[in-house]
Design a protein around this motif. Structure first.
Motif: not given
Length: 244
Positions: A120-126
């Motif tokens: 989830y390192q770059f999953e910060n929008k949805d």
């Protein structure tokens, strides 16, 4: 060569030399982005473009994860530059996925939480739901993002989850989802979702080992918390990963 061009070349050389000698820790985000732009915009002062990108998108990560169309709305960013920035982000994602694939066996709840933090390192929008499927030796069969959107979309998520479990013949499952702008702690909806998934899997002869909640900084293992540990059952296949 005019003085302005000479100054620009000198500035680039100084920045690259400083980076080679001191590394990235001494650079601000706009400077890092500026150096990235050196390689795709060779004949222009790119500092204003770097600052404009950061001001518009709010963070370096948001710049790199923006779509080509969004990037090209910024003055000075053309098609080639937008594609280049997208490529860099895709390389980051590939590295992340490759690192995740290197870990084959889950030995503890902490291992699972760390795996999802990487995922989830770059999953910060949805908000996204992920599922990790394990065989009887706790080897990862597959770990994928199952869907986007709130876990409240129970019927859709449950159907997709069942399809994956049946398709990969999983013995046990760990699910995870993120709260991009919230705390890494289960909401009442998350708790209901966990219990529903547990019962659904139980009817299939599959054990729900844990539900991991993440935000941009940390991960919370429901099974590791005294308030929620009773929601999860042990079986012979998964009992050796029940310790943090």
């Amino acid at each position: 060569m005019d003085k302005q061009q000479d100054d620009r070349i000198g500035h680039r050389k100084r920045m690259l030399k400083a980076f080679a000698e001191r590394g990235s820790s001494s650079f601000e985000d706009y400077q890092m982005l500026e150096m990235v732009l050196f390689y795709v915009i060779p004949r222009k002062d790119v500092k204003p473009i770097a600052k404009a990108l950061l001001k518009h998108f709010g963070s370096l990560e948001n710049v790199l994860s923006a779509s080509k169309k969004q990037l090209m709305n910024i003055p000075g960013v053309g098609n080639e530059t937008a594609v280049y920035l997208n490529l860099i982000f895709d390389v980051f994602l590939r590295l992340r996925d490759n690192r995740c694939k290197e870990q084959k066996t889950i030995k503890s709840l902490d291992d699972a939480a760390d795996y999802f933090k990487e995922m989830y390192q770059f999953e910060n929008k949805d908000e996204r739901l992920a599922v990790m499927m394990l065989d009887s030796s706790n080897t990862i069969i597959n770990c994928i993002f199952l869907s986007e959107g709130s876990v409240n979309a129970m019927e859709i998520n449950a159907r997709k989850l069942m399809e994956q479990i049946i398709g990969f013949n999983a013995s046990s499952v760990i699910i995870a989802h993120n709260h991009p702008n919230g705390i890494a702690y289960p909401s009442s909806e998350d708790v209901n979702f966990t219990l529903n998934v547990r019962e659904m899997l139980k009817n299939m002869g599959v054990t729900l080992v844990d539900h991991v909640i993440l935000n941009n900084k940390e991960a919370f293992s429901m099974h590791s918390d005294l308030e929620f540990v009773g929601y999860f059952e042990r079986n012979s296949e998964s009992k050796n990963i029940m310790k943090s």
